[in-house]
Design a protein around this motif. Structure first.
Motif, mmCIF file in Angstrom:
data_model
loop_
_atom_site.group_PDB
_atom_site.id
_atom_site.type_symbol
_atom_site.label_atom_id
_atom_site.label_comp_id
_atom_site.label_asym_id
_atom_site.label_seq_id
_atom_site.Cartn_x
_atom_site.Cartn_y
_atom_site.Cartn_z
ATOM 1 N N LEU A 292 0.748 -1.146 0.113
ATOM 2 C CA LEU A 292 0.176 -0.066 0.077
ATOM 3 C C LEU A 292 0.669 1.322 -0.190
ATOM 4 O O LEU A 292 0.556 2.171 -0.689
ATOM 5 C CB LEU A 292 -1.016 0.142 1.324
ATOM 6 C CG LEU A 292 -1.659 1.429 1.608
ATOM 7 C CD1 LEU A 292 -2.547 1.812 0.231
ATOM 8 C CD2 LEU A 292 -2.622 1.263 2.568
ATOM 9 N N GLU A 296 1.304 4.241 -2.793
ATOM 10 C CA GLU A 296 0.785 5.772 -2.679
ATOM 11 C C GLU A 296 1.902 6.574 -2.898
ATOM 12 O O GLU A 296 1.889 7.806 -3.512
ATOM 13 C CB GLU A 296 0.263 5.863 -1.295
ATOM 14 C CG GLU A 296 -0.870 5.185 -1.096
ATOM 15 C CD GLU A 296 -2.139 5.510 -1.956
ATOM 16 O OE1 GLU A 296 -1.937 6.583 -2.495
ATOM 17 O OE2 GLU A 296 -3.179 4.413 -1.954
ATOM 18 N N ILE A 304 1.440 12.475 2.019
ATOM 19 C CA ILE A 304 1.538 11.045 2.719
ATOM 20 C C ILE A 304 1.922 11.658 3.962
ATOM 21 O O ILE A 304 2.781 12.472 4.285
ATOM 22 C CB ILE A 304 2.448 10.032 2.284
ATOM 23 C CG1 ILE A 304 2.662 10.102 0.706
ATOM 24 C CG2 ILE A 304 2.674 8.961 3.039
ATOM 25 C CD1 ILE A 304 1.303 9.199 0.180
ATOM 26 N N ARG A 429 -3.451 11.026 0.691
ATOM 27 C CA ARG A 429 -3.505 9.595 0.151
ATOM 28 C C ARG A 429 -3.224 8.561 0.948
ATOM 29 O O ARG A 429 -3.794 7.731 0.835
ATOM 30 C CB ARG A 429 -2.396 9.522 -0.909
ATOM 31 C CG ARG A 429 -2.737 10.543 -2.316
ATOM 32 C CD ARG A 429 -1.532 10.205 -3.141
ATOM 33 N NE ARG A 429 -1.654 11.007 -4.553
ATOM 34 C CZ ARG A 429 -2.817 10.785 -5.393
ATOM 35 N NH1 ARG A 429 -3.443 9.379 -5.298
ATOM 36 N NH2 ARG A 429 -2.845 11.110 -6.483
ATOM 37 N N CYS A 430 -2.833 9.009 1.930
ATOM 38 C CA CYS A 430 -2.326 7.755 2.909
ATOM 39 C C CYS A 430 -2.090 8.293 4.298
ATOM 40 O O CYS A 430 -1.019 9.338 4.168
ATOM 41 C CB CYS A 430 -1.306 6.865 2.388
ATOM 42 S SG CYS A 430 -0.803 5.686 3.466
ATOM 43 N N LEU A 494 -1.762 1.494 8.638
ATOM 44 C CA LEU A 494 -1.812 2.348 7.596
ATOM 45 C C LEU A 494 -3.482 2.468 6.823
ATOM 46 O O LEU A 494 -4.172 1.565 6.727
ATOM 47 C CB LEU A 494 -1.264 1.612 6.392
ATOM 48 C CG LEU A 494 0.419 2.028 6.500
ATOM 49 C CD1 LEU A 494 1.007 0.951 7.227
ATOM 50 C CD2 LEU A 494 0.878 1.475 4.812
ATOM 51 N N SER A 496 -5.327 4.035 4.100
ATOM 52 C CA SER A 496 -5.604 4.516 2.945
ATOM 53 C C SER A 496 -6.762 5.299 2.529
ATOM 54 O O SER A 496 -8.060 4.791 2.688
ATOM 55 C CB SER A 496 -5.702 3.152 1.739
ATOM 56 O OG SER A 496 -5.643 3.678 0.397
#
Length: 551
Positions: A292, A296, A304, A429-430, A494, A496
């Motif tokens: 993942l 990203e 991020i 995004r993440c 994490l 997402s």
């Protein structure tokens, strides 16, 4: 001394390849071998002095002059330039303290200037320079033990004590022992009637010794001198930094002072100047988590975010990501405080708020610097967050950190910083949330079958699997100093940000709603990742509970 380099190499003080390089430079007439070793800082000065004493047969210096010996023959300027300190003149013989007994030019000049034969004593270079500075100020040495006089408050006396050889030796020893113990921080803290020295190893503080009050205060003053702080200012906090060579490693140290009811307390953070960021695959992410994150960071724009408390390894994760992204076709610029990892090919900027070089001001100018990837060490204020999010919106990949307890909390923190919800939804995004757990010592860890009641207390995702669950105990041995642990590893979750998550990002949304949506989408919790590492023998359930207890 023709056998010097060979002797240092034989006794494992100097690596063979470095000895060969020093020999080559010395043969070219650059300087003596000893002076080259001191100048490049490749051997601890006290260790070098001890080895030079053994190899040359000249004793280590124990008696230091309280006055200028032969002022009409040997000037302070000569002493400073040649790093020598005449200690006594008696019956046609001059006792000289020096760091380089192989410097024949200096020895010859001393013989001619004094008209005497020389008796040599060896000392570390920084001790000699401190002794010369004492003479230069006309102070000499303090009379008798400082601790016998009670608290010392006079600024000149405190500076004199800070430059005294015992205080220098004390700090050198504390630094060497901290390096050997893999300590990240050293604390010198005044109490009633004594000063406590503690160091932080693998995230936990432990007391190592207690000092007399005067010696402790002198050590604080010495640290302030090393980091260019005002030793006379004890009422206000101060921050400083310096680069030191400790046990054959280069460190950037950050020093913070704080006034307390018993005197000044000081904290020293050790940052290795030679630290290399790990490869992203070695951070400890699970297979799905690594996949993942790699996906990203491959995008050309967006944001991020890495979250976690202070000292949880956030900068290490970002540095590993930059290492993965680093390519001549991309311009990478970082804004950090401090610069902990040096990334070859990246433009790394150290902020200096005292001169106006803040995160926000640097970031505003940075957008005209044509970057592809921007790493912001920390989004500390609304202005930095706003500029960073807008940079992600206008075609840049932005990597940054926030102080939150969970991945879902990052969204709430950005909203609290005044970033519009639609901008967060468009750019984020993440989110990577992480903690550091102590790793089990592989020499003494012991497996055991977890009781059913323990497994029943764990979240279902964490305890997934059939049959008995094998966990591990921290026993303690000589390798780990009896703690049962050695080193630290990261545990992660994490989040997402997909289309369904973006629809949830709006003013007033709670972290619980976002976290629940992430779990439904398949996000593994930090507890689940940590428990998987418990089963792998990397850490213990007790350690996992300690670092996740606030979640």
């Amino acid at each position: 001394m023709t056998n010097l380099l060979e002797g240092l190499t034989t006794h494992a003080v100097l690596p063979r390849e470095q000895a060969d390089r020093i020999r080559s430079l010395a043969s070219e007439g650059r300087d003596t071998a000893v002076r080259l070793i001191i100048r490049e800082g490749i051997v601890d000065q006290q260790v070098l002095a001890t080895e030079l004493s053994r190899l040359s047969g000249h004793p280590l210096a124990t008696d230091w002059p309280s006055r200028h010996v032969l002022p009409g023959s040997v000037s302070l300027r000569f002493m400073r330039e040649r790093h020598v300190l005449p200690a006594a003149a008696d019956e046609g013989r001059l006792t000289v303290i020096l760091s380089d007994p192989t410097d024949e030019a200096t020895l010859t000049a001393l013989r001619l200037a004094a008209g005497m034969e020389l008796s040599l004593r060896i000392a570390a270079d920084d001790q000699i320079l401190a002794g010369i500075e004492r003479l230069e100020r006309g102070q000499g040495l303090p009379d008798g033990p400082a601790s016998a006089k009670g608290p010392v408050e006079d600024d000149d006396t405190m500076k004199d004590l800070a430059l005294d050889a015992p205080v220098i030796d004390l700090l050198n020893r504390l630094f060497r022992e901290s390096s050997t113990a893999r300590a990240t921080d050293l604390h010198i803290e005044p109490a009633r009637g004594y000063v406590v020295v503690r160091r932080r190893v693998d995230g936990l503080l432990a007391e190592v010794e207690r000092l007399p009050v005067a010696i402790g205060r002198a050590a604080v003053s010495r640290l302030k001198i090393l980091t260019n702080l005002n030793i006379a200012e004890r009422r206000l906090p101060q921050d400083g930094r310096a680069r030191l060579r400790i046990a054959e490693r280069d460190y950037d140290i950050r020093v913070a002072t704080m006034p307390t009811i018993h005197g000044e307390s000081i904290a020293v953070r050790f940052l290795s100047a030679n630290t290399q960021a790990p490869e992203i695959a070695r951070l400890g992410l699970s297979g799905q988590g690594l996949k993942l994150l790699m996906r990203e960071i491959s995008h050309s724009h967006g944001m991020i975010v890495v979250t976690g408390p202070t000292g949880s390894g956030k900068t290490t994760t970002l540095a590993a990501a930059l290492g993965q992204l680093n390519h001549p076709s991309r311009k990478i610029v970082t804004i950090e405080d401090p610069v902990e990892y040096q990334v070859t090919g990246a433009n790394q900027i150290q902020v200096h708020p005292e001169i106006g070089l803040s995160f926000a001001r640097t970031l505003r100018s940075l957008l005209r610097f044509d970057p592809d990837i921007i790493m912001i060490g920390e989004m500390r204020d609304a202005e930095t967050a706003s500029i960073g999010v807008n940079a992600a919106l206008t075609g840049h990949l932005v990597l940054t950190t926030l102080h939150t307890n969970s991945a879902a909390g990052a969204v709430i923190r950005l909203l609290d910083l005044g970033v519009q919800a639609y901008l967060i939804a468009s750019t984020l995004r993440c989110v990577v949330a992480q903690r550091l757990v102590r790793k089990l010592c592989t020499h003494c860890r012991e497996p055991f079958e977890a009781p059913a009641e323990l497994v029943a207390q764990l979240p279902s995702a964490a305890a997934a699997g059939e049959g008995p669950v094998t966990l591990w105990l921290a026993k303690g041995c000589s390798y780990c100093g009896g703690s049962g642990y050695s080193g630290r590893a990261a545990i992660f979750e994490l989040l997402s940000v997909d289309d369904s998550m973006r629809r949830l990002i709006r003013p007033g949304v709670s972290a619980e709603i976002i976290a629940e949506a992430a779990r439904r989408a398949g996000m593994a919790s930090m507890m689940a990742d940590g428990f998987a590492k418990c089963r792998d023998g990397l850490t213990t359930v007790e350690e996992l509970g300690r670092v996740t207890s606030e979640d």
